[in-house]
Scaffold this active site. Structure first.
Site, short mmCIF file in Angstrom:
data_model
loop_
_atom_site.label_atom_id
_atom_site.label_comp_id
_atom_site.label_asym_id
_atom_site.label_seq_id
_atom_site.Cartn_x
_atom_site.Cartn_y
_atom_site.Cartn_z
N ASP A 31 0.84 -1.19 0.00
CA ASP A 31 0.00 0.00 0.00
C ASP A 31 0.87 1.24 0.00
O ASP A 31 1.80 1.36 0.81
CB ASP A 31 -0.89 -0.03 1.25
CG ASP A 31 -2.05 0.96 1.16
OD1 ASP A 31 -2.15 1.67 0.15
OD2 ASP A 31 -2.86 1.01 2.12
N ASP A 56 -4.05 2.61 -5.11
CA ASP A 56 -2.77 2.64 -4.39
C ASP A 56 -2.46 1.40 -3.57
O ASP A 56 -1.58 1.42 -2.72
CB ASP A 56 -2.71 3.88 -3.49
CG ASP A 56 -3.85 3.91 -2.48
OD1 ASP A 56 -4.72 3.02 -2.50
OD2 ASP A 56 -3.88 4.85 -1.66
N GLU A 57 -3.18 0.30 -3.82
CA GLU A 57 -2.85 -0.92 -3.07
C GLU A 57 -2.97 -2.17 -3.94
O GLU A 57 -3.78 -2.23 -4.85
CB GLU A 57 -3.72 -1.04 -1.81
CG GLU A 57 -5.20 -1.18 -2.06
CD GLU A 57 -6.00 -1.34 -0.78
OE1 GLU A 57 -5.48 -1.92 0.19
OE2 GLU A 57 -7.16 -0.91 -0.76
#
Length: 385
Positions: free
Chosen positions: A11, A105-106
């Site tokens: 992340d 974003d992960e």
């Protein structure tokens, strides 16, 4: 499914802010807030320095200004964030056997069977170092036996951290944490359980399954399993991520470009509503044309992550204009949205299209109450195709 999987959750740390800091290093260590300063604006993301003042994503800008008057406000650039996201995904995808892009974003990585656990930890450390070196963006990871525990491990070691939780230590890792730390546990459920004295994961894990079912239904069992570190959900390969689409075959072959554009607008509005209902965004639009000769042609384009009608309609019309070159009668048109990831609110709350976002929210409320076809733009109501 094996109970001893090896799942890495990676992340980005304050992703939007990190992209801005990479562009302007003078922002390092400052309370940066990504969002709109207008009265109706909200916070899309903020640095850890700003979070110390109580600022968090989705907070009204007015409140954030009061909490952190010295905050450095940046409107944000979704195109840059999307490009950085693709950049990171491509680096990770080249290095791992099975990757799921869970949001902008992960990522989840399944390394089961590739090495012993220590070897996987070392591999995760090397991969994290590679991402940081090649992108200049900070990233954290958690490694454990399933997606839930690995994500919680990441959340506990952020920012700029690494944490491995092996099978024997799963319950001892989870027990002291607040139930609020369980991914997917909503605010209403948190309040309900807290009012009952169930505040830690350890306490939750001791509750009888029948009692959990009586107060929360099927969701109670799901939550109880999370509290016990049980999660059998698979890592879904990124290239197999679901897309959504629709197509329409005309009653009579048509060359009426204006009406076809109206139809495409209506189709995109329906798809965008479906995206928002499932809290997804798309990064790729594909338009299909089938001529009266049955020749079928398609054209697609990558776009910044979005679920806003206005952005998707504009790109769809642009692709149709580029695609429709033969001036033959058209038999069918279709639109498909792909490269779907989670997190609609995180992406679009700050965008330059605040009014469009508010309009989408208002229209969605009507659709949820009266049905998906209950509201349309005036231009698409009377189609004669």
């Amino acid at each position: 499914m094996s109970a001893d999987r090896q799942i890495i959750h990676m992340d980005q740390d304050a992703f939007f802010v990190s992209v801005e800091v990479r562009k302007d290093p003078r922002l390092v260590g400052r309370p940066v807030i990504i969002g709109s300063l207008s009265d109706r604006g909200v916070v899309a993301s903020c640095s850890y320095e700003a979070r110390k003042f109580g600022v968090h994503s989705a907070m009204p800008a007015r409140l954030a200004r009061r909490l952190c008057p010295q905050g450095v406000w940046i409107r944000g650039n979704m195109d840059e964030y999307s490009k950085a996201s693709h950049e990171i995904t491509e680096i990770i995808q080249e290095q791992v056997p099975l990757l799921e892009k869970a949001s902008i974003d992960e990522h989840y990585i399944d390394m089961t069977g590739m090495d012993k656990h220590f070897g996987t930890l070392r591999y995760a450390k090397e991969l994290r170092a590679k991402v940081i070196k090649e992108t200049g963006l900070p990233i954290s990871f958690g490694l454990s036996v399933n997606k839930t525990v690995s994500k919680m491990a990441t959340n506990e070691c952020k920012p700029n951290g690494e944490l491995s939780v092996a099978r024997p230590g799963v319950q001892s890792f989870l027990n002291p944490l607040s139930i609020r730390k369980i991914p997917g546990l909503g605010e209403k459920t948190f309040i309900k359980l807290s009012d009952m004295g169930i505040k830690s994961i350890h306490t939750l894990s001791q509750v009888h399954p029948e009692y959990m079912t009586s107060i929360l239904g099927k969701n109670g069992i799901w939550l109880l399993q999370k509290a016990k570190g049980i999660d059998e959900s698979p890592v879904v390969p990124y290239h197999e991520q679901k897309s959504i689409g629709t197509q329409s075959t005309f009653n009579n072959d048509s060359i009426d470009v204006q009406n076809i554009n109206y139809l495409l607008t209506s189709m995109v509005m329906d798809l965008a509503f479906e995206l928002r209902q499932t809290k997804k965004q798309t990064a790729c639009v594909t338009v299909t044309i089938r001529y009266s000769t049955f020749e079928t042609v398609t054209k697609q384009a990558r776009i910044p992550y979005t679920a806003l009608d206005s952005v998707l309609i504009g790109k769809t019309k642009e692709l149709f204009k580029q695609l429709y070159q033969k001036r033959l009668l058209i038999r069918l048109v279709g639109v498909r949205l792909s490269n779907l990831v989670s997190g609609f609110e995180q992406i679009d709350l700050y965008s330059e299209s605040e009014e469009q976002y508010s309009l989408c929210q208002a229209m969605d409320k009507i659709r949820r109450r009266f049905g998906p076809g209950s509201i349309k733009l005036a231009s698409v109501i009377d189609l004669n195709l």
